[in-house]
Motif scaffolding. Structure first.
Motif, PDB file in Angstrom:
ATOM      1  N   LEU A 138       0.809  -1.216   0.000  1.00 11.00           N
ATOM      2  CA  LEU A 138       0.000   0.000   0.000  1.00 11.00           C
ATOM      3  C   LEU A 138       0.845   1.270   0.000  1.00 11.00           C
ATOM      4  CD1 LEU A 138      -2.524  -1.206   2.712  1.00 11.00           C
ATOM      5  CD2 LEU A 138      -3.021  -0.954   0.284  1.00 11.00           C
ATOM      6  N   GLY A 139       1.960   1.233   0.742  1.00 15.23           N
ATOM      7  CA  GLY A 139       2.773   2.439   0.855  1.00 15.23           C
ATOM      8  C   GLY A 139       3.873   2.291   1.883  1.00 15.23           C
ATOM      9  N   TYR A 140       4.148   3.394   2.585  1.00 16.56           N
ATOM     10  CA  TYR A 140       5.333   3.464   3.439  1.00 16.56           C
ATOM     11  C   TYR A 140       4.973   3.898   4.861  1.00 16.56           C
ATOM     12  CZ  TYR A 140       7.508   3.208  -1.107  1.00 16.56           C
ATOM     13  OH  TYR A 140       7.868   2.790  -2.376  1.00 16.56           O
ATOM     14  N   GLY A 152       4.740   8.368  -0.112  1.00 16.98           N
ATOM     15  CA  GLY A 152       3.294   8.219   0.023  1.00 16.98           C
ATOM     16  C   GLY A 152       2.734   6.880  -0.406  1.00 16.98           C
ATOM     17  N   LEU A 153       1.485   6.903  -0.835  1.00 22.38           N
ATOM     18  CA  LEU A 153       0.800   5.702  -1.291  1.00 22.38           C
ATOM     19  C   LEU A 153       1.392   5.201  -2.609  1.00 22.38           C
ATOM     20  CD1 LEU A 153      -2.956   6.658  -0.736  1.00 22.38           C
ATOM     21  CD2 LEU A 153      -1.686   4.914   0.545  1.00 22.38           C
ATOM     22  N   LYS A 154       1.431   3.898  -2.756  1.00 23.75           N
ATOM     23  CA  LYS A 154       1.750   3.279  -4.026  1.00 23.75           C
ATOM     24  C   LYS A 154       0.467   3.220  -4.864  1.00 23.75           C
ATOM     25  CE  LYS A 154       5.391   0.388  -1.978  1.00 23.75           C
ATOM     26  NZ  LYS A 154       5.871  -0.995  -1.744  1.00 23.75           N
ATOM     27  N   PRO A 155       0.570   2.950  -6.162  1.00 24.22           N
ATOM     28  CA  PRO A 155      -0.648   2.855  -6.988  1.00 24.22           C
ATOM     29  C   PRO A 155      -1.684   1.884  -6.396  1.00 24.22           C
ATOM     30  CG  PRO A 155       1.265   2.959  -8.400  1.00 24.22           C
ATOM     31  CD  PRO A 155       1.795   2.868  -6.987  1.00 24.22           C
ATOM     32  N   PHE A 156      -1.232   0.736  -5.886  1.00 23.94           N
ATOM     33  CA  PHE A 156      -2.193  -0.193  -5.273  1.00 23.94           C
ATOM     34  C   PHE A 156      -2.812   0.408  -4.021  1.00 23.94           C
ATOM     35  CE2 PHE A 156      -3.162  -3.586  -2.177  1.00 23.94           C
ATOM     36  CZ  PHE A 156      -4.215  -4.193  -2.864  1.00 23.94           C
ATOM     37  N   GLU A 178       3.979  10.545   6.747  1.00 22.70           N
ATOM     38  CA  GLU A 178       3.255  11.787   6.496  1.00 22.70           C
ATOM     39  C   GLU A 178       2.837  11.861   5.032  1.00 22.70           C
ATOM     40  OE1 GLU A 178       3.759  16.583   7.425  1.00 22.70           O
ATOM     41  OE2 GLU A 178       5.205  15.133   8.218  1.00 22.70           O
ATOM     42  N   GLY A 179       3.653  11.314   4.147  1.00 19.74           N
ATOM     43  CA  GLY A 179       3.301  11.283   2.739  1.00 19.74           C
ATOM     44  C   GLY A 179       2.045  10.477   2.479  1.00 19.74           C
ATOM     45  N   VAL A 180       1.952   9.308   3.107  1.00 21.52           N
ATOM     46  CA  VAL A 180       0.742   8.492   2.977  1.00 21.52           C
ATOM     47  C   VAL A 180      -0.464   9.246   3.530  1.00 21.52           C
ATOM     48  CG1 VAL A 180      -0.419   6.426   3.864  1.00 21.52           C
ATOM     49  CG2 VAL A 180       1.880   6.241   2.908  1.00 21.52           C
ATOM     50  N   PHE A 181      -0.281   9.914   4.668  1.00 19.37           N
ATOM     51  CA  PHE A 181      -1.368  10.679   5.279  1.00 19.37           C
ATOM     52  C   PHE A 181      -1.956  11.670   4.272  1.00 19.37           C
ATOM     53  CE2 PHE A 181      -3.109  14.364   7.364  1.00 19.37           C
ATOM     54  CZ  PHE A 181      -3.815  13.878   8.448  1.00 19.37           C
ATOM     55  N   TYR A 182      -1.088  12.458   3.655  1.00 18.23           N
ATOM     56  CA  TYR A 182      -1.593  13.488   2.753  1.00 18.23           C
ATOM     57  C   TYR A 182      -2.112  12.907   1.438  1.00 18.23           C
ATOM     58  CZ  TYR A 182      -0.241  17.196   5.912  1.00 18.23           C
ATOM     59  OH  TYR A 182      -0.164  18.025   7.008  1.00 18.23           O
ATOM     60  N   ASP A 183      -1.595  11.757   1.018  1.00 19.46           N
ATOM     61  CA  ASP A 183      -2.163  11.100  -0.152  1.00 19.46           C
ATOM     62  C   ASP A 183      -3.581  10.612   0.138  1.00 19.46           C
ATOM     63  OD1 ASP A 183      -0.102  11.531  -1.895  1.00 19.46           O
ATOM     64  OD2 ASP A 183       0.751   9.512  -1.736  1.00 19.46           O
ATOM     65  N   VAL A 184      -3.785  10.053   1.322  1.00 18.20           N
ATOM     66  CA  VAL A 184      -5.136   9.619   1.697  1.00 18.20           C
ATOM     67  C   VAL A 184      -6.065  10.826   1.775  1.00 18.20           C
ATOM     68  CG1 VAL A 184      -6.555   8.632   3.546  1.00 18.20           C
ATOM     69  CG2 VAL A 184      -4.442   7.489   2.839  1.00 18.20           C
ATOM     70  N   ALA A 185      -5.567  11.936   2.339  1.00 16.16           N
ATOM     71  CA  ALA A 185      -6.373  13.158   2.392  1.00 16.16           C
ATOM     72  C   ALA A 185      -6.778  13.608   0.986  1.00 16.16           C
ATOM     73  CB  ALA A 185      -5.604  14.262   3.106  1.00 16.16           C
ATOM     74  N   LYS A 186      -5.915  13.341   0.013  1.00 16.30           N
ATOM     75  CA  LYS A 186      -6.181  13.719  -1.384  1.00 16.30           C
ATOM     76  C   LYS A 186      -7.169  12.774  -2.053  1.00 16.30           C
ATOM     77  CE  LYS A 186      -3.806  14.228  -5.844  1.00 16.30           C
ATOM     78  NZ  LYS A 186      -2.479  14.194  -6.542  1.00 16.30           N
ATOM     79  N   TYR A 187      -7.007  11.485  -1.849  1.00 18.16           N
ATOM     80  CA  TYR A 187      -7.766  10.509  -2.613  1.00 18.16           C
ATOM     81  C   TYR A 187      -9.026   9.982  -1.919  1.00 18.16           C
ATOM     82  CZ  TYR A 187      -3.792  10.286  -5.811  1.00 18.16           C
ATOM     83  OH  TYR A 187      -2.813  10.604  -6.716  1.00 18.16           O
TER      84      TYR A 187
END
Length: 315
Positions: A138-140, A152-156, A178-187
């Motif tokens: 999923l990500g990191y 952040g998040l990976k494509p999957f 933190e990158g994953v956090f903001y990617d989730v906030a985006k998607y």
């Protein structure tokens, strides 16, 4: 006072010690303690233990832990019932039963297979903590390395978050970078949570949330659950106290808003419950809250904030 605790590792303890019963196993949390406090909903995590992953594989481990959960629910159906929809909580409460919401801590078991998100939902999983302390499909995870922490998040991961939204599974960002956090906030189209995380401004642990993350969580309608682990409450702390928990509560409600803070004790996943001793220590916290917050504010932090997310995501 109604009470929702958004994270514990107590079901994992029973998995590791099959002779135990979640009803009265002792430790930090069991059903008898929840009943004494009057707890309403307990999120029970299936934690993907790394040594067990090495032994069984993550996907097999998920099924083994799930079987333990099903057995415990059946053994103790006079005390606790599973939650599949928000309305189940009200029904269980009227019946005098604790509500159990099944979660998985670490999406490692998905391993790039989107159909496993559907399978988890069909089994009753209503929250997935995307990461633990290791990279997965999923990500990191969170990291002390600033560059790593912004991965952040990976494509999957994006695909899985969208599928979780569609099905009605809460996205949990505790342990995520933190990158994953903001990617989730985006998607994410639905509110998301950090089930057991504190404020980074008060304690510099990589797992804690920055002011920016707390603000974003509030803007997105999410909730952060205050973690009772000493090392998340204060640097180099091994004895959690009510005062430290209250300090984070004040700060987090200020930065995220009174509607975006709750509890995620991490009981049975922390080394020491300190002054709280165990789940019964919630009484001490609520007593302290009564000196600083209105009844309406206490209800929000203890119950209504988490319940709102449950209704909006799970339906």
């Amino acid at each position: 006072m109604k009470l929702i605790d958004m994270h514990c590792d107590s079901m994992g303890e029973v998995f590791l010690h099959p002779e135990q019963n979640i009803l009265n196993k002792g430790g930090h949390l069991d059903l008898e303690m929840i009943e004494k406090v009057g707890g309403t909903v307990q999120f029970f995590a299936l934690f993907m233990y790394r040594d067990c992953i090495e032994k069984y594989g993550a996907y097999d481990l998920f099924h083994r832990m799930y079987d333990t959960y099903v057995k415990q629910m059946e053994l103790n159906r006079e005390h606790v019932l599973p939650v599949l929809k928000a309305e189940d909580i009200e029904k269980n409460e009227k019946a005098g039963k604790i509500s159990s919401l099944l979660t998985v801590e670490d999406g490692v078991f998905l391993d790039g297979h989107i159909e496993r998100v559907d399978e988890a939902y069909e089994k009753g999983v209503r929250l997935i903590t995307l990461l633990w302390n290791f990279e997965n499909s999923l990500g990191y995870p969170s990291s002390d390395d600033p560059e790593e922490h912004m991965r952040g998040l990976k494509p999957f991961g994006i695909e899985a978050v969208e599928r979780m939204n569609d099905l009605g599974i809460i996205v949990d960002l505790s342990h995520s970078s933190e990158g994953v956090f903001y990617d989730v906030a985006k998607y994410s189209k639905k509110p998301f949570i950090a089930s057991h995380s504190c404020a980074r401004a008060l304690c510099g642990h990589r797992r804690n949330l920055t002011d920016g993350q707390l603000k974003t969580l509030g803007e997105k309608g999410g909730v952060a659950g205050i973690n009772f682990y000493g090392c998340f409450l204060e640097d180099d702390c091994d004895y959690p106290t009510v005062d430290l928990i209250m300090k984070h509560m004040r700060y987090m409600t200020d930065k995220a808003g009174i509607e975006s803070v709750g509890f995620g004790s991490d009981f049975d996943g922390i080394e020491s419950a300190g002054e709280l001793e165990n789940y019964l220590g919630f009484k001490k916290i609520i007593a302290a809250m009564e000196k600083e917050y209105t009844d309406d504010e206490i209800d929000k932090i203890c119950y209504s904030n988490a319940m709102r997310v449950i209704k909006e995501v799970i339906g």
